[in-house]
Scaffold this motif. Structure first.
Motif: not given
Length: 646
Positions: A66-72, A139-141, A150-152
């Motif tokens: 889970p989470g592989a391929g995602d970014f934060f 940038r934080r997602f 959303a992002y900051l």
């Protein structure tokens, strides 16, 4: 404050970031295809084939997790910094990097997402408006159900900008306040600067991490283990990494963190699990006084003295027939042999083995024969009586009897503290049975001096991460000074790092805990919380006879608030609840090492043999968790800068 203009899109790049997320996942899928196409049978030999099979299997398991391929997160380097880093090469803007849990690359092996442990990712966690560390933008997602919602943005190259990095970002606060389950989770998306400094600290040291309740000590220690495995994979895959927890329930609680970070080779044990040889039955229960004495530094000194106390010097000269002649060995001569063998740092029984070559050399000089020693039966018998082999269990049995701890022999009821002493005696007599390249020791403040010595001997290099809070020490032989504790753990250099920001405990609760610090008789730093919600604790004093009923009534009132109902403890006679004010001087109410009003935590479960009669009660209050078994792991080669596979 005026309401924001509804015609202005707060996230104008949201769709492009969603497209980037889709591209990253597609690259992940193609990586899975490429790895799945690797044929181990094409390897040149069986060893290479096995290496390929394990490495490919590990990579596929990581990519399918889970989470592989995602970014934060996303960082953009400052243009001036990028130009300087390239030796003056022209660049219209700095490079942009996406940060995630796993390295993802495209078809030409360029990084699409970099592993959070890669050096280039460090500024994501540490950069501020005052010290941007070469970044222009961060940038934080926020991802919900696998989608970017959303992002900051934080403009790091302009401290006066409205989006400059100040305080704890909203996505981090949202994650901190999210609902919890019965198992600890990884925190790679929300690691804060002071935590990241600890995580990436050099490996060759004994690093103590002191932090108040809710500062993330355990999570930091586990993420440090994952980081060190990334940075020093060859070394640590050879020597191993060990996490030492206070009890099996706690190890269940944290069991999924490292596997979720892609590290499955780390062993997790309690101090009791490390002990060798195992005593048959730990049916005894020590009083607090006995636990304190058995776990003390004085007992360590007593064991060290006892392991050589059985060695003596022959009282008479030895007449040894050898063929037609008789060899005479004087008392002083034999005493000198024994002294030479004893003078060393090897385990005692191995020093005893060194006595033979000393004698063989002396006999060779007298007889000129290498085979003469085998015929010296009288001399060997005398020396065996002078220096007998001692077993650790028997040694500790006699030592405990000398110190007034129960009858010896078969009538002894062994305890957990006794088992730790047996392990220390075994190490001094026979050597440490197994060691590791790095240790992570949690709740170290609750370990006795003997337990710390047992743990520390598993790291000959002194490479350790030691986690704890002196103010939360709850055991009779627990620690009150880190310098003293370091002396029990290792002879290597040690240092103390402080985590001072609390993320789990609300501010009103932590404020009360901080008020108790002056009465704990330990030197530590107060923590501050980033969570300001909640009401200040209120207090009710009850008589001892009414305590059980009062607690039961309060549980019925508050049980709807959280699946882990809160508990506070000031001392054996006072429980804080309801209305009223906290005492101005807790010492008036017989406070004994306050436990900082923490909620129930599985790391506090009782590991002693008394668990049999407490099993039912503990089952009712302990969250159900699943322990993740560790499996064999092999070294994988990654790009140092982006954390990639090759």
């Amino acid at each position: 404050m005026a309401n924001p203009d509804p015609s202005i899109d707060p996230f104008p790049e949201l769709e492009s970031e969603r497209e980037r997320l889709g591209f990253s996942r597609a690259c992940r899928d193609r990586m899975i295809e490429r790895f799945s196409g690797v044929d181990p049978d094409a390897a040149a030999d069986e060893i290479t084939k096995e290496y390929v099979e394990v490495t490919v299997g590990e990579a596929l398991e990581d990519l399918r997790s889970p989470g592989a391929g995602d970014f934060f997160g996303r960082i953009t380097e400052d243009r001036a910094h990028a130009v300087g880093a390239r030796g003056g090469a022209h660049s219209s803007s700095g490079d942009t990097w996406y940060i995630g849990r796993r390295h993802i690359e495209d078809d030409v092996h360029d990084p699409v997402v970099v592993d959070w442990r890669a050096p280039i990712a460090a500024p994501f966690y540490r950069a501020t408006g005052i010290d941007p560390l070469g970044l222009a933008h961060r940038r934080r997602f926020t991802l919900v159900d696998g989608d970017v919602t959303a992002y900051l943005d934080e403009q790091l190259d302009d401290p006066d900008a409205a989006s400059a990095a100040t305080g704890v970002p909203d996505p981090v606060l949202a994650e901190i306040g999210a609902a919890r389950t019965g198992a600890m989770r990884e925190i790679v998306a929300t690691i804060q600067a002071e935590q990241d400094v600890v995580i990436r600290a050099p490996i060759d040291q004994c690093l103590v991490v002191q932090g108040g309740p809710g500062t993330g000590k355990t999570a930091v220690g586990l993420h440090r283990a994952a980081y060190l495995l990334f940075e020093h994979r060859r070394r640590l895959m050879r020597d191993g990494v060990l996490v030492v927890g206070p009890n099996p329930v706690f190890l269940d609680y944290i069991g999924n963190v490292l596997p979720s970070l892609g590290e499955r080779s780390v062993q997790q044990k309690t101090a009791l699990d490390l002990c060798i040889p195992k005593l048959d039955d730990l049916a005894g229960v020590d009083s607090d006084h006995d636990r304190e004495h058995k776990g003390s530094a004085a007992m360590l000194a007593a064991v060290e003295a006892a392991v050589t106390r059985h060695v003596s010097t022959p009282s008479e000269r030895v007449h040894q027939p050898l063929g037609a002649r008789t060899l005479v060995f004087e008392v002083d001569e034999m005493a000198e042999w024994i002294a030479r063998a004893l003078d060393g740092n090897l385990p005692v029984n191995r020093r005893r083995q060194s006595l033979r070559p000393i004698i063989e050399r002396e006999v060779l000089q007298r007889t000129g024969s290498d085979a003469a020693f085998a015929k010296l039966d009288v001399l060997r018998s005398v020396l065996q009586r002078a220096w007998p082999v001692v077993q650790p269990v028997r040694l500790i049995d006699h030592l405990l009897a000398e110190h007034g701890f129960g009858p010896s022999g078969r009538r002894r009821r062994w305890t957990v503290a006794d088992q730790l002493l047996v392990d220390e005696a075994n190490t001094l007599l026979n050597g440490t049975p197994f060691t590791f390249g790095h240790l992570v020791v949690d709740e170290a403040q609750d370990h006795s001096a003997v337990a710390l010595r047992v743990i520390g001997r598993r790291s000959p290099s002194g490479s350790m991460t030691v986690l704890g809070d002196l103010a939360q020490s709850t055991t009779p032989a627990g620690q009150r000074d880190w310098d003293v504790a370091l002396g029990h753990l290792t002879r290597a250099a040690g240092s103390v790092a402080h985590l001072t920001i609390g993320y789990r405990v609300p501010g009103p609760i932590l404020d009360v805990a901080n008020r108790l610090l002056p009465f704990t008789a330990v030197d530590t730093v107060a923590s501050t919380s980033v969570r300001f919600e909640g009401s200040a604790p209120s207090f009710t004093r009850v008589e001892p006879t009414a305590l059980a009923a009062a607690v039961a009534a309060e549980v019925l009132v508050v049980r709807h608030r959280h699946h882990n109902t809160g508990r506070g403890r000031e001392g054996p006679r006072v429980r804080w609840r309801g209305g009223g004010e906290p005492p101005s001087d807790p010492r008036r109410h017989r406070t004994r090492r306050p436990t900082a009003l923490r909620r129930h935590d599985p790391r506090r479960a009782d590991p002693a043999p008394r668990r049999r009669r407490r099993a039912t009660r503990r089952a009712r209050r302990t969250p159900s968790v699943t322990r993740r078994a560790t499996t064999a792991n092999v070294r994988s080669v990654r790009r140092r800068r982006s954390g990639g596979h090759t």
